[in-house]
Design a protein around this motif. Structure first.
Motif, mmCIF file in Angstrom:
data_model
loop_
_atom_site.group_PDB
_atom_site.id
_atom_site.type_symbol
_atom_site.label_atom_id
_atom_site.label_comp_id
_atom_site.label_asym_id
_atom_site.label_seq_id
_atom_site.Cartn_x
_atom_site.Cartn_y
_atom_site.Cartn_z
ATOM 1 N N UNK A 150 0.824 -1.217 0.000
ATOM 2 C CA UNK A 150 0.000 0.000 0.000
ATOM 3 C C UNK A 150 0.856 1.264 0.000
ATOM 4 N N UNK A 151 1.947 1.254 0.774
ATOM 5 C CA UNK A 151 2.822 2.421 0.840
ATOM 6 C C UNK A 151 3.490 2.691 -0.508
ATOM 7 N N UNK A 152 3.973 1.638 -1.154
ATOM 8 C CA UNK A 152 4.591 1.789 -2.472
ATOM 9 C C UNK A 152 3.563 2.208 -3.515
ATOM 10 N N UNK A 153 2.356 1.667 -3.405
ATOM 11 C CA UNK A 153 1.280 2.061 -4.320
ATOM 12 C C UNK A 153 0.989 3.553 -4.203
ATOM 13 N N UNK A 154 1.017 4.035 -2.980
ATOM 14 C CA UNK A 154 0.727 5.448 -2.754
ATOM 15 C C UNK A 154 1.815 6.335 -3.340
ATOM 16 N N UNK A 155 3.089 6.081 -3.009
ATOM 17 C CA UNK A 155 4.167 6.969 -3.401
ATOM 18 C C UNK A 155 4.581 6.817 -4.860
ATOM 19 N N UNK A 156 4.576 5.589 -5.366
ATOM 20 C CA UNK A 156 5.123 5.350 -6.701
ATOM 21 C C UNK A 156 4.076 5.439 -7.814
ATOM 22 N N UNK A 157 2.818 5.221 -7.465
ATOM 23 C CA UNK A 157 1.775 5.208 -8.495
ATOM 24 C C UNK A 157 0.809 6.378 -8.328
ATOM 25 N N UNK A 158 0.238 6.513 -7.130
ATOM 26 C CA UNK A 158 -0.832 7.475 -6.935
ATOM 27 C C UNK A 158 -0.334 8.915 -6.850
ATOM 28 N N UNK A 159 0.735 9.146 -6.113
ATOM 29 C CA UNK A 159 1.223 10.520 -5.958
ATOM 30 C C UNK A 159 1.674 11.130 -7.288
ATOM 31 N N UNK A 160 2.437 10.406 -8.139
ATOM 32 C CA UNK A 160 2.768 11.003 -9.446
ATOM 33 C C UNK A 160 1.545 11.353 -10.279
ATOM 34 N N UNK A 161 0.501 10.535 -10.205
ATOM 35 C CA UNK A 161 -0.717 10.839 -10.945
ATOM 36 C C UNK A 161 -1.456 12.039 -10.345
ATOM 37 N N UNK A 162 -1.247 12.277 -9.074
ATOM 38 C CA UNK A 162 -1.974 13.349 -8.389
ATOM 39 C C UNK A 162 -1.236 14.675 -8.411
ATOM 40 N N UNK A 163 -0.138 14.780 -9.150
ATOM 41 C CA UNK A 163 0.646 16.014 -9.138
ATOM 42 C C UNK A 163 -0.152 17.257 -9.518
ATOM 43 N N UNK A 164 -1.003 17.230 -10.548
ATOM 44 C CA UNK A 164 -1.796 18.440 -10.835
ATOM 45 C C UNK A 164 -2.697 18.843 -9.678
ATOM 46 N N UNK A 165 -3.355 17.869 -9.047
ATOM 47 C CA UNK A 165 -4.228 18.182 -7.913
ATOM 48 C C UNK A 165 -3.412 18.695 -6.733
ATOM 49 N N UNK A 166 -2.249 18.089 -6.478
ATOM 50 C CA UNK A 166 -1.397 18.536 -5.376
ATOM 51 C C UNK A 166 -0.872 19.939 -5.646
ATOM 52 N N UNK A 167 -0.462 20.207 -6.886
ATOM 53 C CA UNK A 167 0.065 21.535 -7.225
ATOM 54 C C UNK A 167 -1.000 22.614 -7.052
ATOM 55 N N UNK A 168 -2.196 22.345 -7.526
ATOM 56 C CA UNK A 168 -3.261 23.347 -7.404
ATOM 57 C C UNK A 168 -3.659 23.557 -5.949
ATOM 58 N N UNK A 169 -3.694 22.471 -5.161
ATOM 59 C CA UNK A 169 -3.989 22.616 -3.738
ATOM 60 C C UNK A 169 -2.903 23.425 -3.037
ATOM 61 N N UNK A 170 -1.663 23.190 -3.399
ATOM 62 C CA UNK A 170 -0.555 23.947 -2.819
ATOM 63 C C UNK A 170 -0.697 25.434 -3.124
ATOM 64 N N UNK A 171 -1.065 25.755 -4.349
ATOM 65 C CA UNK A 171 -1.253 27.163 -4.719
ATOM 66 C C UNK A 171 -2.363 27.795 -3.892
ATOM 67 N N UNK A 172 -3.480 27.097 -3.779
ATOM 68 C CA UNK A 172 -4.605 27.639 -3.018
ATOM 69 C C UNK A 172 -4.228 27.865 -1.554
ATOM 70 N N UNK A 173 -3.594 26.879 -0.943
ATOM 71 C CA UNK A 173 -3.232 27.020 0.471
ATOM 72 C C UNK A 173 -2.192 28.113 0.668
ATOM 73 N N UNK A 174 -1.289 28.261 -0.287
ATOM 74 C CA UNK A 174 -0.323 29.355 -0.196
ATOM 75 C C UNK A 174 -1.033 30.706 -0.221
ATOM 76 N N UNK A 175 -1.953 30.881 -1.167
ATOM 77 C CA UNK A 175 -2.658 32.160 -1.280
ATOM 78 C C UNK A 175 -3.485 32.435 -0.039
#
Length: 274
Positions: A177-202
């Motif tokens: 599960x840990x490898x699935x999260x970091x190696x598969x899911x997180x790379x796919x979620x980069x656009x969502x993570x980037x946009x969330x980071x921008x919102x929280x920064x603002x």
């Protein structure tokens, strides 16, 4: 075809009007900030001799170098931690479908309905009991918690739409599960993570209420929170106040302009998946 062209023209005119209405307050503040000190700005009259030195005066008077450092420390304490927790929680609620996940998600949805103003009083007493008043932790810790409902909702919306076949293929390859999260899911979620980071920064950079209520020292607040003290001291000097306000707004505008493509990409990706 004629109707389509007419619709396109109407849409463009509407967007132009919307841009003009949005930019009008900023143009008015800029023209006021460039007026000679001691004058009362009127309308959108552009000064014949723009006083660009007013921005330097506002920067020095408001001690914005210290405010900039304080804001960066608060953002560094809030945004990475909030994004990490929200990403892990969104993965658990949206992809793993953990027991009790629906109930937890409903609690997060209820959290979305609570404005900051409704919880500021209990937050004040809790922060006071922890002995954190007048420290940056008084802003950092509550903001991480207050951002969780939206942040988890945002990340869950991404993970719930990731095809199950990808996870099944990773499991077949021996991923836990840990490898699935970091190696598969997180790379796919980069656009969502980037946009969330921008919102929280603002949101963190522009946080005003918590900084005013929980921190007395303006040098330990966010730049937006310190604007209240600046306004109280220099409120009669409208020229300097406008210059200081524009200086505070500039970093958020720069960040949004730099990362607007990633933000729009994440929004479009979510709409197409939905």
């Amino acid at each position: 075809m004629n109707l389509s062209r007419r619709e396109q023209l109407t849409g463009r005119l509407f967007l132009i009007a919307l841009v003009l209405v949005t930019l009008l307050p900023f143009v008015s503040m800029l023209s006021a900030a460039l007026q000679p000190r001691g004058t009362v700005p009127t309308g959108l009259a552009w000064p014949s001799d723009p006083q660009w030195g007013n921005f330097v005066d506002a920067f020095d008077v408001a001690n914005m170098s210290a405010l900039l450092r304080s804001s960066l420390l608060i953002v560094a304490g809030v945004v990475p931690v909030a994004v990490l927790i929200a990403t892990m929680a969104g993965f658990g609620l949206g992809h793993l479908r953990v027991p009790g996940g629906r109930f937890a998600f409903l609690l997060f949805l209820l959290g979305l309905t609570l404005p900051f103003e409704a919880v500021i009083t209990p937050i004040y007493y809790q922060v006071r009991d922890f002995g954190l008043l007048n420290t940056r932790w008084a802003i950092i810790l509550p903001l991480i918690g207050l951002y969780m409902p939206f942040a988890v909702f945002w990340m869950r919306a991404h993970f719930v739409n990731v095809p199950q076949e990808l996870a099944d293929a990773a499991r077949v390859d021996g991923s836990n599960t840990w490898q699935l999260f970091w190696r598969v899911q997180v790379p796919l979620a980069r656009p969502a993570i980037a946009s969330l980071t921008i919102l929280l920064f603002l949101w963190t950079w522009n946080q005003f209420l918590l900084a005013i209520v929980l921190v007395d020292d303006p040098a330990k607040r966010t730049m937006a929170g310190a604007l209240g003290a600046f306004q109280g001291q220099w409120g009669t000097d409208q020229v300097l106040l406008c210059a200081g306000s524009l200086l505070i707004l500039t970093p958020t505008l720069i960040v949004f302009l730099i990362f607007q493509r990633q933000f729009i990409k994440a929004l479009l990706q979510g709409s197409l998946k939905g």
